[in-house]
Design an enzyme around this catalytic site. Structure first.
Site, PDB file in Angstrom:
ATOM      1  N   ALA A   1     142.333  29.188 128.503  1.00 52.91           N
ATOM      2  CA  ALA A   1     142.636  28.313 129.479  1.00 52.91           C
ATOM      3  C   ALA A   1     143.565  28.673 130.373  1.00 52.91           C
ATOM      4  O   ALA A   1     144.271  29.676 130.266  1.00 52.91           O
ATOM      5  CB  ALA A   1     143.172  27.073 128.719  1.00 52.91           C
ATOM      6  N   CYS A   2     143.854  27.954 131.532  1.00 55.18           N
ATOM      7  CA  CYS A   2     144.720  28.622 132.657  1.00 55.18           C
ATOM      8  C   CYS A   2     145.993  28.045 132.637  1.00 55.18           C
ATOM      9  O   CYS A   2     146.604  27.363 133.393  1.00 55.18           O
ATOM     10  CB  CYS A   2     143.956  28.072 133.923  1.00 55.18           C
ATOM     11  SG  CYS A   2     142.398  29.269 134.327  1.00 55.18           S
ATOM     12  N   PHE A   3     146.713  28.391 131.507  1.00 58.75           N
ATOM     13  CA  PHE A   3     148.066  28.445 131.374  1.00 58.75           C
ATOM     14  C   PHE A   3     148.586  29.187 130.411  1.00 58.75           C
ATOM     15  O   PHE A   3     147.957  29.645 129.524  1.00 58.75           O
ATOM     16  CB  PHE A   3     148.642  26.733 131.131  1.00 58.75           C
ATOM     17  CG  PHE A   3     148.558  26.211 129.655  1.00 58.75           C
ATOM     18  CD1 PHE A   3     147.165  25.751 129.339  1.00 58.75           C
ATOM     19  CD2 PHE A   3     149.371  26.317 128.790  1.00 58.75           C
ATOM     20  CE1 PHE A   3     146.855  25.751 127.998  1.00 58.75           C
ATOM     21  CE2 PHE A   3     149.347  25.908 127.373  1.00 58.75           C
ATOM     22  CZ  PHE A   3     148.016  25.445 127.204  1.00 58.75           C
TER      23      PHE A   3
END
Ligand code: PLP
Length: 448
Positions: A357-359
């Site tokens: 995921a993009c965090f």
């Protein structure tokens, strides 16, 4: 060094069979989850044996721990009941084949519609508060209920190690807070007013709660039951629902604490529970499923940043939401395997195991000593049969992985059954808000 545990060997066998059968594939199936159905059966057997045979007990599985309908159906066949806390869980329990008389409905926010449905079906209901008791009384309108109706008390015995999992603190949102000024008296009056009210429910909390604390919460419920009977001068309380909450060991493969240990604590703190003819309901979730499930994901890339090796895998926040957002409270084990499924040996290297995921916080483990991971390897995350892949989080439109049931027969043959198909990321699910049924590409040509 000691050798691998029986459970680790079994996971490795299952993983190798899954790779051979294409259930895990570095192009097509990057992440998959497994529920050990033999294990579930054995755990449920242990639960049934732990409680005294002389006491009528309904062990209802807390559906929120793993609400996949085939998993619930398996538990139904194994003789369990089902505890549900929402309309959605009730629908799944019914779909799984639980008869209404083996379903218990708990929720602090039951609507009129939900109560009507539950009462109509003959599902047991535990009311959470005085307003709900009054609502149920109006609905019954003098008719005897089809099912047993109880009230949840908050014994206010205190919290455990994880605040969000502690339901018996003095200010918990759950149940009737028995030691607040005037509340005990008011609840006794409710028992006078509502002759249909015959059960007491308590659930002192979950992961992180010591067994003594849980057993003391149950003892408070039993004491209150005896007080109700004494004050009313009749045998009113038919049964006690002691909730779930047995914690699970996430550190290694040992099953600890066991149901037997918990029952020993109950005998010590609340002997009357088993001695006064009460019927008993339990609501275990995590302790039934957690150690009977694992997931496995491929490593896509590896890199190094600030001197820290990082493996980027396909298991992240979408299937390990609590671990990612609460890493201190919810650490999980990670095992390193070759792409074939065989366990990796070799020198241990401290590395981060990241999700897709993009965090930045999407990490399953930080600075974890593991054999060096490489692209194409598999990481296994044990103990995730409850509250992990079965409760996916749709962040980044990450797809829900397939869940496979697995049994190993006497000859060591591994047999998989599909419990939930994988979502295809190229096919928009209903909850994406896209109503058209044609392929996305076709629609964009037409409108563009
Ligand atoms: C969550 C919950 C359970 C199950 O808890 P576990 O820790 O999974 O055993 C049981 N009863 C109630 C009321 C719950 O909210």
């Amino acid at each position: 060094m000691t050798g691998p545990t029986h459970a680790a060997v079994r996971r490795e066998r299952i993983l190798q069979a899954a790779v051979r059968q294409g259930l895990l594939d570095p192009e097509q199936s990057l992440l998959a989850a497994f529920v050990d159905l033999d294990g579930v059966e054995a755990t449920v057997g242990g639960l049934h044996r732990a409680f005294p045979g002389s006491v009528p007990v309904l062990h209802s599985f807390a559906a929120k721990a793993n609400s996949l309908v085939p998993v619930l159906a398996e538990l139904e066949r194994a003789g369990m009941g089902c505890e549900v806390a929402t309309a959605g869980e009730l629908a799944r329990a019914l779909a799984a084949g639980f008869p209404p008389e083996r379903i218990v409905f708990d929720s602090p926010a039951k609507t009129r519609g939900e109560l009507e449905r539950a009462l109509g079906l003959g599902v047991a209901v535990n009311a959470d508060n005085f307003q709900e008791l009054a609502r149920i009384d109006r609905m019954l309108d003098g008719r005897p209920p089809l099912s047993h109706l109880g009230v949840r008390i908050n014994s206010q015995v205190g919290g455990g190690a994880i605040a969000a999992m502690s339901t018996a603190t003095s200010t918990s949102k759950f149940g009737v807070p028995l030691s607040d000024p005037g509340v005990r008296r008011r609840l006794l009056q409710a028992f006078r007013d509502y002759p249909w009210l015959t059960w007491i429910h308590t659930h002192a909390g979950s992961q992180g709660c010591p067994l003594d604390l849980m057993a003391r919460g149950v003892a408070q419920a039993v004491e209150f039951a005896e007080e109700v009977d004494a004050v009313l001068g009749e045998r009113r309380i038919v049964g006690i629902d002691i909730g779930g909450g047995l914690p699970v060991n996430f550190a290694d493969d040992e099953i600890s604490p066991t149901f037997d240990t918990y029952v020993a604590h109950l005998r010590a703190h609340a002997p009357a529970l088993f001695e006064r003819g009460y019927r008993v309901v339990t609501e275990f979730g995590r302790s039934v499923l957690a150690k009977n499930g694992f997931m496995a994901a491929y490593v896509e890339y590896t890199k190094s940043a600030g001197g820290r090796p990082i493996a980027i895998t396909h298991a992240g926040v979408h299937v390990a939401t609590r671990t990612v957002f609460g890493p201190e409270a919810w650490p999980v084990r990670i095992e390193a395997h070759h792409g074939s499924g065989r366990a990796k040996q070799g020198r241990l290297v401290r590395q981060d195991v990241a999700g897709p995921a993009c965090f930045a916080g999407d990490l399953l483990a930080r600075d974890r000593a593991l054999p060096s991971l490489e692209p194409g390897d598999l990481v296994v995350v044990p103990d995730t049969g409850a509250y992990y892949f079965s409760t996916p989080f749709h962040y980044n439109s990450l797809p829900e992985p397939a869940v496979h049931g697995v049994r190993v027969d006497g000859d060591g043959r591994t047999e998989f059954t599909l419990l939930r198909p994988a979502q295809d990321p190229w096919e928009l699910p209903d909850h994406a808000g896209w109503t058209a049924r044609e392929p996305v590409g076709a629609r964009s040509r037409e409108t563009g």
